[in-house]
Design an enzyme around this catalytic site. Sequence first.
Site, mmCIF file in Angstrom:
data_model
loop_
_atom_site.group_PDB
_atom_site.id
_atom_site.type_symbol
_atom_site.label_atom_id
_atom_site.label_comp_id
_atom_site.label_asym_id
_atom_site.label_seq_id
_atom_site.Cartn_x
_atom_site.Cartn_y
_atom_site.Cartn_z
ATOM 1 C CG ASP A 148 -2.026 0.998 1.178
ATOM 2 O OD1 ASP A 148 -2.113 1.714 0.170
ATOM 3 O OD2 ASP A 148 -2.804 1.078 2.144
ATOM 4 C CG ASP A 166 -3.524 3.913 -3.318
ATOM 5 O OD1 ASP A 166 -4.425 3.075 -3.505
ATOM 6 O OD2 ASP A 166 -3.624 4.846 -2.506
ATOM 7 C CD GLU A 167 -5.748 -0.746 -1.017
ATOM 8 O OE1 GLU A 167 -5.426 -1.518 -0.079
ATOM 9 O OE2 GLU A 167 -6.724 0.032 -0.953
#
Length: 399
Positions: A14, A104-105
């Site tokens: 993350d 983003d993860e």
Amino acid sequence: MHIERRDASILHADLDSFYASVEQRDDPSLRGRPVLVGGGVVLAASYEAKARGVRSPMPGHEARALCPDAVVVTPRFEAYMEASREVFDIFHDTTPVVEGISVDEAFLDVGGLGRISGTPHDVATTIRSRVRDEVGLPITVGGARSKFLAKVASAVGKPDGLLIVEPGTELDFLHPLPVRRLWGVGPVTEAKLHDAGVETVGQLAALGERSLRGIVGSGAGRHLFALSLAQDPRRVETGKRRSSIGSQRALGRRPKSEADLEATIVAIVERLGKRLRSAERVCRTVILRLRFDDFTRATRSRTLLEPTDRTDIVMASARGLLADAMPIIRERGCTLVGLSLTNLDDHDNIQLTLPFDTDHAEDLDATMDLLRDRFGRDSVTRAVLIGRNHGDDAPMLPD
């Protein structure tokens, strides 16, 4: 039958304060300073701003009151998308089993890489080093035998950390944590548990499933009790297509006219329609999402007679939902409006209908898509949107 893993080979990676970190990476003068991405509503805040109490989404004026020296920057979604692609290239170079959750993860299954890349801790260390060296961003990685615990580990390990929950230590790690760490525990459920004297995951587990179901309901009780015992058999999945697509716009607390709200809905539908067609999907249900001035929320939905990817049909449903909701909007104000298209299916799976009437709407959609691809998003638009700025869509994984 689910076979329990022998090692903590599910990783959750993350990126930390993604948008703000990209801004600090690209502008050295912002490093170490509180940064807010977005002025009207905070889309992201650097950890320096979060330390002052800033959260996203938060109205910009509230964030600036908490952090008067914050630097406010305009979102650069193309830069964020490019950074996301570079990070995901590293993920896929690490293991073929990558499940993107957002830009983003992601979850990564690194089981079986022991002889090639070392232990899960070794793999996570390499990922963090590569993202830092090759992309210039901080990233936190959590690892465990389940997706749920890996995600909790990354949350506990932030910022810019690495935390592996080794086999056999799961309950020792999980039970001291506050109940809000469990998936499915929002403010309402947390308040119910607090009223029952339950503050930690360990207290929830000790309560027992039967008592828990009496507090939060049958389905939620069963779900939360299983998580409190670290039970989560889900695998990391690749190639899974999303079941819905959506977009939303934060409007701030200023008064909005009906014309403003309708124009926002029109802009959202235009972009969602193009996403549907680009992904060769069709939708069956249109959902309107609203947030009011007191931060409460409401949804309205409408199911179509037939699945469609046509902008005009989705537009008519969305406008109808907005019209139905206008009485409560006039009473309570509106700070956010969003639209989701659900019950998605592949375009090839729809039943064709006989063309009893000449209808050129599909040709119009295709032509407008081509023009926007070639000359830009705003090269052709609806009259109601002329002179209005509805911002860019946030980065997202492919549909």
